[in-house]
Design a protein around this motif. Structure first.
Motif, PDB file in Angstrom:
ATOM      1  N   SER B  78       0.111   3.052   8.037  1.00  0.00           N
ATOM      2  CA  SER B  78      -0.487   3.071   9.367  1.00  0.00           C
ATOM      3  C   SER B  78      -1.155   4.397   9.666  1.00  0.00           C
ATOM      4  O   SER B  78      -0.875   5.412   9.033  1.00  0.00           O
ATOM      5  CB  SER B  78       0.623   2.812  10.385  1.00  0.00           C
ATOM      6  OG  SER B  78       0.092   2.693  11.669  1.00  0.00           O
ATOM      7  N   GLU B  79      -2.067   4.375  10.631  1.00  0.00           N
ATOM      8  CA  GLU B  79      -2.608   5.619  11.166  1.00  0.00           C
ATOM      9  C   GLU B  79      -2.447   5.591  12.679  1.00  0.00           C
ATOM     10  O   GLU B  79      -2.213   4.538  13.267  1.00  0.00           O
ATOM     11  CB  GLU B  79      -4.068   5.811  10.766  1.00  0.00           C
ATOM     12  CG  GLU B  79      -5.009   4.759  11.310  1.00  0.00           C
ATOM     13  CD  GLU B  79      -6.455   5.040  10.939  1.00  0.00           C
ATOM     14  OE1 GLU B  79      -6.696   5.621   9.879  1.00  0.00           O
ATOM     15  OE2 GLU B  79      -7.344   4.673  11.719  1.00  0.00           O
ATOM     16  N   GLY B  80      -2.549   6.755  13.287  1.00  0.00           N
ATOM     17  CA  GLY B  80      -2.314   6.855  14.728  1.00  0.00           C
ATOM     18  C   GLY B  80      -1.059   7.668  14.987  1.00  0.00           C
ATOM     19  O   GLY B  80      -0.260   7.920  14.066  1.00  0.00           O
ATOM     20  N   VAL B  81      -0.900   8.097  16.225  1.00  0.00           N
ATOM     21  CA  VAL B  81       0.246   8.950  16.571  1.00  0.00           C
ATOM     22  C   VAL B  81       1.538   8.160  16.314  1.00  0.00           C
ATOM     23  O   VAL B  81       1.727   7.073  16.845  1.00  0.00           O
ATOM     24  CB  VAL B  81       0.159   9.411  18.037  1.00  0.00           C
ATOM     25  CG1 VAL B  81       1.402  10.216  18.406  1.00  0.00           C
ATOM     26  CG2 VAL B  81      -1.096  10.239  18.250  1.00  0.00           C
ATOM     27  N   GLY B  82       2.388   8.741  15.479  1.00  0.00           N
ATOM     28  CA  GLY B  82       3.610   8.052  15.062  1.00  0.00           C
ATOM     29  C   GLY B  82       3.497   7.532  13.635  1.00  0.00           C
ATOM     30  O   GLY B  82       4.506   7.180  13.027  1.00  0.00           O
ATOM     31  N   GLY B  83       2.285   7.490  13.092  1.00  0.00           N
ATOM     32  CA  GLY B  83       2.086   7.016  11.717  1.00  0.00           C
ATOM     33  C   GLY B  83       2.763   5.673  11.512  1.00  0.00           C
ATOM     34  O   GLY B  83       2.708   4.789  12.379  1.00  0.00           O
ATOM     35  N   LYS B 177      10.898   0.685  20.252  1.00  0.00           N
ATOM     36  CA  LYS B 177      11.206   1.238  18.932  1.00  0.00           C
ATOM     37  C   LYS B 177      11.106   2.754  18.990  1.00  0.00           C
ATOM     38  O   LYS B 177      10.083   3.292  19.404  1.00  0.00           O
ATOM     39  CB  LYS B 177      10.235   0.650  17.925  1.00  0.00           C
ATOM     40  CG  LYS B 177      10.642   0.807  16.516  1.00  0.00           C
ATOM     41  CD  LYS B 177       9.798  -0.065  15.630  1.00  0.00           C
ATOM     42  CE  LYS B 177       8.338   0.004  15.994  1.00  0.00           C
ATOM     43  NZ  LYS B 177       7.498  -0.800  15.166  1.00  0.00           N
ATOM     44  N   MET B 178      12.148   3.417  18.557  1.00  0.00           N
ATOM     45  CA  MET B 178      12.208   4.868  18.749  1.00  0.00           C
ATOM     46  C   MET B 178      11.606   5.613  17.558  1.00  0.00           C
ATOM     47  O   MET B 178      12.288   6.333  16.833  1.00  0.00           O
ATOM     48  CB  MET B 178      13.668   5.287  18.985  1.00  0.00           C
ATOM     49  CG  MET B 178      14.261   4.680  20.258  1.00  0.00           C
ATOM     50  SD  MET B 178      13.486   5.327  21.771  1.00  0.00           S
ATOM     51  CE  MET B 178      12.516   3.935  22.298  1.00  0.00           C
ATOM     52  N   GLY B 179      10.320   5.442  17.383  1.00  0.00           N
ATOM     53  CA  GLY B 179       9.594   6.175  16.350  1.00  0.00           C
ATOM     54  C   GLY B 179       9.257   7.573  16.832  1.00  0.00           C
ATOM     55  O   GLY B 179       9.576   7.964  17.963  1.00  0.00           O
ATOM     56  N   THR B 180       8.566   8.331  15.987  1.00  0.00           N
ATOM     57  CA  THR B 180       8.264   9.722  16.367  1.00  0.00           C
ATOM     58  C   THR B 180       7.343   9.776  17.590  1.00  0.00           C
ATOM     59  O   THR B 180       7.389  10.738  18.355  1.00  0.00           O
ATOM     60  CB  THR B 180       7.600  10.491  15.210  1.00  0.00           C
ATOM     61  OG1 THR B 180       6.439   9.787  14.781  1.00  0.00           O
ATOM     62  CG2 THR B 180       8.559  10.665  14.048  1.00  0.00           C
ATOM     63  N   GLN B 181       6.523   8.738  17.787  1.00  0.00           N
ATOM     64  CA  GLN B 181       5.630   8.742  18.951  1.00  0.00           C
ATOM     65  C   GLN B 181       6.394   8.571  20.256  1.00  0.00           C
ATOM     66  O   GLN B 181       5.878   8.880  21.328  1.00  0.00           O
ATOM     67  CB  GLN B 181       4.538   7.669  18.806  1.00  0.00           C
ATOM     68  CG  GLN B 181       4.955   6.247  19.118  1.00  0.00           C
ATOM     69  CD  GLN B 181       5.745   5.585  17.995  1.00  0.00           C
ATOM     70  OE1 GLN B 181       6.179   6.234  17.061  1.00  0.00           O
ATOM     71  NE2 GLN B 181       5.947   4.295  18.109  1.00  0.00           N
ATOM     72  N   GLN B 182       7.639   8.061  20.144  1.00  0.00           N
ATOM     73  CA  GLN B 182       8.456   7.858  21.338  1.00  0.00           C
ATOM     74  C   GLN B 182       9.432   9.003  21.569  1.00  0.00           C
ATOM     75  O   GLN B 182       9.816   9.261  22.711  1.00  0.00           O
ATOM     76  CB  GLN B 182       9.277   6.565  21.199  1.00  0.00           C
ATOM     77  CG  GLN B 182       8.467   5.296  21.279  1.00  0.00           C
ATOM     78  CD  GLN B 182       7.938   5.060  22.675  1.00  0.00           C
ATOM     79  OE1 GLN B 182       8.480   5.562  23.646  1.00  0.00           O
ATOM     80  NE2 GLN B 182       6.856   4.320  22.789  1.00  0.00           N
ATOM     81  N   VAL B 183       9.897   9.622  20.494  1.00  0.00           N
ATOM     82  CA  VAL B 183      11.024  10.566  20.616  1.00  0.00           C
ATOM     83  C   VAL B 183      10.599  12.001  20.285  1.00  0.00           C
ATOM     84  O   VAL B 183      10.571  12.877  21.164  1.00  0.00           O
ATOM     85  CB  VAL B 183      12.197  10.128  19.703  1.00  0.00           C
ATOM     86  CG1 VAL B 183      13.386  11.080  19.859  1.00  0.00           C
ATOM     87  CG2 VAL B 183      12.610   8.692  20.003  1.00  0.00           C
TER      88      VAL B 183
END
Lengths: 146, 504
Positions: B78-83, B177-183
C-alpha cells in the motif's frame, strides 16, 4: 476518459469472455462494453507495452484454433472453446499460461466488481458490520410478521 | 530547487517509518526538526466505501497486483499515510524465537524484540476478540482443526471500536484498526514531527554533515479522484538531514538505495528478498455462513511451520479477489462464486527461502522491478499447506473444496481420504495458479559484513553513519508469521540507534 485498450476488440473478446464467465452471455452490447471500459480504466495506469501485449494475445486466442479446428475461437462450439482455453491454461509454456491468467483476471475485474453482480452473488459491503446485519434481520422479521 | 534543513528525515510512514517517528517524538519536543515523508496521501475514513475497485486503486500500488517479472506472483502493498497498516488485518503475532535465533545477529535479541512488540500490542489495543465477535468463517476454521486434533491458535488483533465490517483489507471505514496512521503518527505529529505527503524521495546521497534528499512534491491529479494536496508547495526540494531513515518497505527501500547508487558498495542490496507467497482456498458448505461480516481473521494453524514450512489462517476476501484466486474459469468457477455466501475461506502461506537471486532491481526510470521465482521447496510447502487446509475444510463439514494444485480443482467429500494424491506439485503450474503475497521482506538485510548484508544489526547502512533502514527490508530471512509487529519492534530498535546518534 481512459484510452481504449481492449474495447476496440470487443467482438473478438466477447466469445472469450463468455467462455470464462458464462453469465456475460446474458449481457447486451452496452453492458459488455461497460465491462471492457472498466478494464480499460484499470489498464490506463499500466505501461503501453502491456496493452499491446494484451491486444496481441486476444488475436492469438482468436486465430490459434484455426490450426487445430479450421475455425476461429468464436466459431468453436462452447465446450470446445472451454477445452481450448483449459489446454492453454495448463500448457508447458509459462508465457501462454500467464496470458490466459492475466486476461481472465481482467475479465473478472470488469465483471465481478459490479455492485449488482456482487449483490447477486450474496455479497455487499456493510460498513456498519454486525449492526447492519442485525438491522436487516430485524427488518426482514418485521416484513414477515408486521 | 528549494533547500530545507532538518535533523532527521524519515522516508515512509508504514509500520517501520510510523514507529520510528513515534520514537523520535522526544527529539521534536526538544526542538529538533524531524520530517516524515510519505509518497502517498492521507486518507480519512470518508473515502473508504468498501468497494473493491475504488479501494484497490486508491490504497494499493498497481491496484494490489504488482507483478513479479515472470508473473507467477502478484504483490499487494500500500501507499499513503500508514502504508500497509491501512490495509492489513491487524494480526498481532510476536516474532518467533526460532527465526530470530537463526538470524544470529549481535544486538538483535529475541527477548528484547518481544518486549518491544508486547509494548506495541498494548499501544495498539491488540486483544483476542470475544466469542460473540467471532464469525462463522473463523468458527469453522477452529472447528475443523479441533476435529482433526490440531491446535488452532486464536491471535490478538489491534482494533478499537471494530464494527465487524470485514473490510480491513480495503481500509477500515470505521477507523477501528490501530495502524500507524491511527496511533503512532498522530502522537508524533502532536509532539512536533512534520508530515509531508505526496512527497517522493527520488534519491538520497551523502552530504557534509549527514544526508541530502532529492524530494519531489507532486501536485498531479490522482488518477482515482480528488485527494488532499501536500503540506508543501509542489516542486523539487533539496533536504539536508543529519540523519536519514529509509522505511519505504521491502520493494521501495532497496529501490531507493539502488537508484541512489549504493549498490556499488553493497553487493547484496536488493537481494535475499522473500514474500511468504500465499493462496486463498475456499470450501463450500451447504448453508449460508457469516463470512463477509465480522473481523476476517482470528485463527491460525502453525504447528507444521518449522518442519513443513507453511502456516494457514482463516481469511475472508471479496468477490473479485476470490474469483482471481480460484484457479480456472468457466461454469464451475462461476458456480463456486454463486455459492459465495456458503464459502469458508482459508489463506495458506509458504515460508520461502531467502536466496540471492530473489531480488529487487530498478528499471531505466529508477522504479522497482521484482525478480522472484516460485522455487520447488516453496511449491512443495504450498501443496502441503493446501492438503492441510483441505482437511480442515472437510473436517468442518464442507461439501467441496477448491484446491488450485489439484486437477480437476474441485475436491468432493468422496476425495476426502485421497487428498494427498489429488493435490500434487505436478498440477502446480506457475502462471496459471494464482499466488499473491503481502508479507514482503528483505532486500536491505541486516548483518555484520558488506559481503553478506546491507546494514548493521542496528539498521545502519554499512559505511554510511548517517543512513538507516527501518522496515521489513531488514529481515535476513522470512519471519514465518504475519510480520507487522516484528517490523515495529525492529524499527523501534533502529530508532534507539538514531536517538543515540542524535544525542551526541
Amino acid at each position: 476518459m481512459a484510452a481504449a485498450i481492449l474495447t476496440p476488440l470487443h467482438d473478438k473478446l466477447r466469445p472469450i469472455a463468455e467462455t470464462m464467465v458464462p453469465p456475460i452471455a446474458d449481457l447486451d452490447d452496452a453492458a459488455f462494453l461497460k465491462v471492457l471500459a472498466l478494464i480499460d480504466v484499470r489498464l490506463a495506469g499500466e505501461p503501453p507495452a502491456l496493452g499491446r501485449q494484451l491486444r496481441l494475445f486476444v488475436k492469438v486466442l482468436t486465430f490459434l484454433p484455426i490450426f487445430f479446428a479450421l475455425r476461429t475461437f468464436g466459431g468453436l462450439a462452447p465446450k470446445r472453446r472451454l477445452a481450448f482455453l483449459e489446454a492453454l491454461q495448463d500448457c508447458p509454456i509459462q508465457k501462454l499460461r500467464v496470458g490466459v491468467w492475466g486476461l481472465r483476471t481482467l475479465i473478472y475485474l470488469g465483471y465481478y466488481t459490479d455492485p449488482e453482480v456482487q449483490a447477486a452473488l450474496g455479497y455487499r459491503p456493510r460498513l456498519d458490520g454486525w449492526e447492519g446485519l442485525a438491522r436487516e434481520k430485524a427488518q426482514q422479521a418485521h416484513e414477515v410478521h408486521p | 530547487m528549494s533547500r530545507i534543513d532538518c535533523d532527521v528525515a524519515v522516508i515512509g510512514s508504514g509500520a517501520g517509518g510510523g514507529t520510528v517517528v513515534a520514537a523520535l517524538a522526544e527529539l521534536a519536543r526538544a526542538g529538533k526538526r524531524v520530517i516524515l515523508f510519505e509518497k502517498g496521501t492521507k486518507l480519512d475514513r470518508s473515502r473508504f466505501n468498501g468497494r473493491e475497485v475504488d479501494m484497490a486503486e486508491l490504497l494499493f500500488e498497481a491496484g494490489g497486483s504488482f507483478p513479479v517479472v515472470d508473473h507467477s506472483v502478484t504483490l499487494a502493498f500500500s501507499e499513503g499515510v500508514g502504508g500497509s497498516t491501512q490495509v492489513y488485518t491487524g494480526t498481532s503475532l510476536l516474532p518467533p524465537k526460532r527465526v530470530i535465533e537463526r538470524w544470529n545477529l549481535p544486538g538483535v535479541d529475541h527477548a528484547d524484540l518481544c518486549e518491544r512488540a508486547e509494548a506495541f500490542r498494548v499501544q495498539n489495543n491488540a486483544h483476542l476478540l470475544p466469542g460473540p465477535d467471532i464469525n462463522d468463517n473463523n468458527r469453522l476454521f477452529q472447528k475443523g482443526c479441533e476435529a482433526l486434533g490440531w491446535h488452532a491458535e486464536q491471535f490478538p488483533v489491534n482494533v478499537k471500536g471494530c464494527k465487524g465490517s470485514s473490510l480491513c483489507n480495503l481500509g477500515c471505514p470505521n477507523d477501528a484498526k490501530m495502524g500507524t496512521q491511527q496511533v503512532q503518527i498522530p502522537a508524533a505529529r502532536a509532539a512536533g514531527v512534520e508530515l509531508v505527503t505526496r512527497a517522493k524521495v527520488r534519491t538520497v546521497r551523502a552530504g557534509d554533515a549527514g544526508g541530502i534528499l532529492d524530494v519531489e512534491v507532486s501536485a498531479a491529479p490522482h488518477p482515482h479522484g480528488k485527494i488532499a494536496q501536500s503540506e508543501w508547495e509542489p516542486g523539487r526540494y533539496e533536504v539536508h538531514a543529519h540523519t536519514v531513515v529509509v522505511a519505504g518497505g521491502a520493494v521501495h527501500s532497496p529501490a531507493l538505495l539502488l537508484r541512489s547508487g549504493f549498490g556499488l558498495d553493497l553487493p547484496v542490496l536488493g537481494r535475499y528478498w522473500t514474500c511468504q507467497p500465499a493462496h486463498i482456498l475456499v470450501g463450500e458448505h451447504d448453508k449460508p455462513l457469516t463470512n463477509a461480516i465480522g473481523h476476517p481473521k482470528s485463527f491460525l494453524y502453525d504447528q507444521r511451520v518449522a518442519e513443513d514450512r507453511y502456516f494457514v489462517e482463516a481469511c475472508m476476501y471479496f468477490p473479485f479477489v476470490t474469483a482471481k484466486n480460484l484457479t480456472g474459469f468457466g461454469p464451475e468457477h462461476h458456480r463456486l462464486l454463486k455459492a459465495y455466501e456458503r464459502l469458508q475461506m482459508i489463506l495458506v502461506l509458504a515460508c520461502d527461502d531467502a536466496l540471492p537471486d530473489q531480488r529487487v532491481t530498478i528499471d531505466a526510470a529508477g522504479e522497482p522491478v521484482v525478480h522472484y521465482k516460485l522455487m520447488p521447496p516453496t511449491i512443495t510447502a504450498l501443496c502441503k499447506a493446501t492438503r492441510a487446509a483441505a482437511q480442515i475444510f472437510f473436517a468442518a463439514g464442507a461439501l467441496a473444496v477448491h484446491a488450485p494444485s489439484a486437477r480437476p480443482t474441485l475436491l468432493t467429500r468422496a476425495d476426502k481420504d485421497h487428498i494427498d494424491a489429488r493435490i500434487s506439485e505436478r498440477h502446480f503450474l506457475p502462471g496459471s495458479v494464482s499466488v499473491s503475497a503481502a508479507h514482503l521482506m528483505g532486500g536491505c538485510r541486516m548483518g555484520t559484513t558488506t559481503a553478506t548484508s546491507v546494514t548493521t544489526p542496528h539498521g545502519q547502512v554499512h559505511g554510511q553513519p548517517w543512513l538507516y533502514v527501518a522496515d521489513a527490508s531488514l529481515f535476513p530471512t522470512a519471519i514465518e508469521v504475519n510480520p507487522y509487529l516484528t517490523v515495529m519492534a525492529l524499527a523501534d530498535h533502529v530508532a534507539q540507534a538514531v536517538l543515540a546518534r542524535e544525542s551526541h
